[in-house]
Design an enzyme around this catalytic site. Structure first.
Site, PDB file in Angstrom:
ATOM      1  N   ASP A 338       0.860  -1.177   0.000  1.00  0.00           N
ATOM      2  CA  ASP A 338       0.000   0.000   0.000  1.00  0.00           C
ATOM      3  C   ASP A 338       0.902   1.235   0.000  1.00  0.00           C
ATOM      4  O   ASP A 338       2.030   1.184   0.500  1.00  0.00           O
ATOM      5  CB  ASP A 338      -0.887  -0.020   1.247  1.00  0.00           C
ATOM      6  CG  ASP A 338      -1.718   1.239   1.368  1.00  0.00           C
ATOM      7  OD1 ASP A 338      -2.369   1.615   0.383  1.00  0.00           O
ATOM      8  OD2 ASP A 338      -1.708   1.845   2.454  1.00  0.00           O
ATOM      9  N   ASP A 527      -2.153  -0.950   6.269  1.00  0.00           N
ATOM     10  CA  ASP A 527      -2.306  -0.416   7.620  1.00  0.00           C
ATOM     11  C   ASP A 527      -3.242  -1.246   8.486  1.00  0.00           C
ATOM     12  O   ASP A 527      -3.459  -0.923   9.646  1.00  0.00           O
ATOM     13  CB  ASP A 527      -2.781   1.038   7.581  1.00  0.00           C
ATOM     14  CG  ASP A 527      -4.144   1.177   6.905  1.00  0.00           C
ATOM     15  OD1 ASP A 527      -4.810   0.154   6.690  1.00  0.00           O
ATOM     16  OD2 ASP A 527      -4.530   2.323   6.594  1.00  0.00           O
ATOM     17  N   ASP A 531      -7.045  -1.235   4.356  1.00  0.00           N
ATOM     18  CA  ASP A 531      -6.693  -2.267   3.385  1.00  0.00           C
ATOM     19  C   ASP A 531      -7.213  -3.644   3.805  1.00  0.00           C
ATOM     20  O   ASP A 531      -6.712  -4.663   3.331  1.00  0.00           O
ATOM     21  CB  ASP A 531      -5.168  -2.324   3.218  1.00  0.00           C
ATOM     22  CG  ASP A 531      -4.605  -1.002   2.743  1.00  0.00           C
ATOM     23  OD1 ASP A 531      -5.075  -0.500   1.713  1.00  0.00           O
ATOM     24  OD2 ASP A 531      -3.710  -0.463   3.415  1.00  0.00           O
TER      25      ASP A 531
END
Length: 650
Positions: A338, A527, A531
């Site tokens: 991410d 995180d 996500d």
């Protein structure tokens, strides 16, 4: 511990007994019993060699058998009463059979060696468990709390939510809390593995076990001693250690049916051999085969490694939730990262404001801040910090993946990404902002464009180094983000990532991860909250910077407790090494059984020799498994053998 193994405790220790685990080898009951039995065995041998009375020699061997046998025979009988057949069953039958054949010395030797292996297993598991629980020792014995207007010293267990702790320079923090006064640099190396002190001040969260630097802090208690971050880590890991990875399931799959099969084979050998030859010879060989085929080393091969590796990972600031996660982490070959909070610092700042239609910079920021006043979006903090004052808008609605709408003084206002709001006369400014690697949002009032705000979240300083190391190690790295394509590409170039997926909603990230999994085992690093779909879809979910974050710790398979991205390749290297050790142990255990059975059946090896070889192999397996507990400060290394998918899609 596998039920197929009689070498050690099959059931977990009660909570209250954890404190009494042996700290030294001599404190293990089985080792003390084996030592006493060994002395008696030597005494019996001396009496026999010196021509002493046969009765005295026999008595010494019998006493050695009773002392060593007591370490496993009662537990074996208890398990049999519950319908469980284990390796202890094989050893008990072999010992009884040897006594019936008049081979008391060999029975005593079998019990002696088996007691040693039990003791070594108990000690190794206890030692690795202590390594994990040692995290709790980071909590100080006392804490200073303000009660009735004065400072008092109390044990951490007496701290209550909402109370004010006073933490002086050099002291450890007794439990989790939030700083309300004071500034300092916290040493969190023992918790997160990060060597650089972390600056902290009013409003910042602090965690149990962190060492205060130079400033006096006043901290509001947010968790009691039994529920602070350190206690959570220990509880979760101990609970998750029962989860079995593929290698551990392989060992259990082989060991569980093998024990009854060995009993049947031994019975057939004894029966058929007795019909065709000397019953005494074939019954003895059946007993030797029974011991030779015992899967004790196989059954403990993986659990010992898992205990050691998971405990060691916690010292690296990596929370690995059991054998399944460790096994999967060791075979990962693709990494999906991410962007926000993983590759970047997650501290966005406003770097540019463009205006139009007579609006001023302050007006654009004020409207944006009014909409973002109660938002949890990462951009909100940056916009709120840049605005001079904030008056929350009314009737604010969030449009997923697009932006915010609301009303200010009766006028309709919107903030959102280009496309949802037309850039119109600011199109050139938006393109310039995005090419500079910033995230651009547009602001309008009553359908009239007011301006655009550019926000940038800088890459972590170690991001490019980590990505380069992962690529050298044979990993395929991809970046997933909800940001626009231009911004994502600009950051990806700086980080050294070629594969970029941008403009993604949460469900899109999950779809991309699912596609990546078809090419190679893939881990998603995020995180742990935004996500969540992608973390759940991946072969392995890794939460970044999860210290104190309940959702991240609970939902991810692996959690990197600190904010240093270098912990990722460190965790991968540790898991890969541990997985190699698991496979070595399983292979060695199966090889020993394969070699010993024909040697025992042909009469080349007797009972004592087979027992000795088996127990030496078990000691080797335990010692090899314990190696996984050695912490190595590694970054990245090439996989020993690239997976076929890696070759096909490199």
């Amino acid at each position: 511990m596998s039920e197929a193994c009689g070498c050690g405790p099959d059931e977990p220790r009660p909570e209250g007994e954890q404190e009494h685990e042996p700290e030294k080898l001599w404190q293990v009951t089985e080792i003390r019993a084996a030592a006493a039995a060994g002395v008696l065995l030597v005494a019996g041998l001396v009496v026999g060699w010196s021509g002493g009375p046969d009765v005295a020699e026999l008595a010494l061997y019998a006493l050695a058998l009773l002392i060593a046998g007591y370490t496993f025979v009662p537990a074996t009988v208890k398990r049999l009463a519950h319908g469980k057949i284990g390796v202890g069953t094989l050893m008990t039958i072999a010992a009884v059979g040897a006594v019936l054949l008049g081979e008391v010395e060999e029975a005593a030797m079998l019990a002696f060696l088996f007691a040693i292996s039990e003791g070594l297993e108990e000690y190794s598991v206890a030692r690795t468990r202590r390594g994990l629980r040692a995290l709790l020792s980071l909590v100080p014995d006392t804490a200073t709390v303000v009660r009735d207007g004065r400072e008092q010293t109390v044990p951490p267990v007496e701290l209550r939510l909402g109370e004010i702790m006073v933490v002086k320079p050099g002291e450890r923090i007794a439990t989790d809390g939030t700083i309300i006064a004071g500034r300092t640099a916290l040493d969190v190396s023992a918790i997160t593995g990060e060597s650089v002190p972390v600056e902290a001040g009013p409003g910042d969260a602090v965690f149990a076990g962190a060492i205060n630097g130079t400033g006096v802090l006043e901290v509001t208690v947010t968790a009691d001693a039994e529920d602070n971050s350190l206690a959570k880590i220990v509880k979760i890991v101990e609970a998750e250690q029962s989860r079995k990875g593929a290698a551990q399931r392989l060992a259990d799959t082989v060991a569980r049916p093998l024990v009854p099969a060995i009993l049947v084979v031994a019975a057939v050998i004894a029966a058929v051999g007795s019909l065709l030859g000397d019953p005494r010879v074939w019954i003895e060989r059946a007993l030797v085969v029974l011991v030779a085929a015992s899967p004790c080393a196989l059954a403990i091969a993986v659990p010992v490694t898992v205990f050691a590796a998971v405990g060691a990972a916690s010292k690296l600031g990596v929370l690995v939730k059991g054998g399944a996660a460790l096994e999967t982490l060791g075979r990962i070959r693709g990494i999906a990262l991410d962007k926000t909070g993983t590759l970047t610092r997650n501290r966005p700042t406003v770097v540019d404001v463009a205006t139009t239609n007579g609006a001023t910079r302050g007006e654009v920021l004020a409207v944006a801040a009014a909409l973002e006043a109660r938002s949890e979006h990462p951009l909100a903090a940056a916009i709120l910090a840049a605005a001079d004052s904030v008056t929350p808008a009314e009737q604010v609605d969030a449009v997923t993946g697009a932006g915010l709408s609301g009303r200010i003084g009766g006028a309709g206002v919107r903030l959102g990404r280009p496309g949802w709001i037309e850039a119109r006369e600011l199109a050139a400014d938006i393109e310039r902002m995005q090419h500079a690697g910033t995230t651009a949002v547009l602001i309008e009032r009553d359908d009239h464009l007011l301006g655009a705000i550019a926000v940038r979240d800088e890459l972590r300083p170690e991001a490019a180094e980590v990505v380069a190391g992962l690529r050298r190690g044979g990993y395929r790295v991809a970046m997933l983000t909800g940001d626009n394509e231009r911004t994502a590409r600009a950051l990806a170039v700086d980080a050294g990532i070629d594969e970029v997926h941008a403009d993604l909603r949460p469900e899109d990230k999950a779809r991309i991860v699912s596609d990546l999994r078809t090419r190679r085992p893939t881990a998603m690093v995020g995180d742990g909250v935004n996500d969540a779909p992608a973390l759940a879809t991946a072969d392995l979910g890794i939460a970044m910077g999860a210290m104190g974050t309940d959702v991240a710790i609970e939902t991810a398979d692996v959690a990197l407790m600190g904010e240093d991205l270098r912990h990722l390749p460190q965790a991968l290297a540790h898991a890969r090494r541990s997985r190699t050790i698991m496979r070595q142990n399983v292979g060695l255990s199966l090889a020993v059984i394969t070699v010993l059975i024909p040697l025992a059946l042909s009469g080349i090896l007797g009972l004592a020799a087979v027992v000795l070889v088996h127990e030496v192999a078990e000691i080797v397996v335990i010692a090899n498994g314990v190696r996984a507990g050695r912490v190595r400060a590694l970054t990245t290394a090439a996989p020993a053998t690239p997976a076929p998918a890696d070759r096909a899609h490199a």
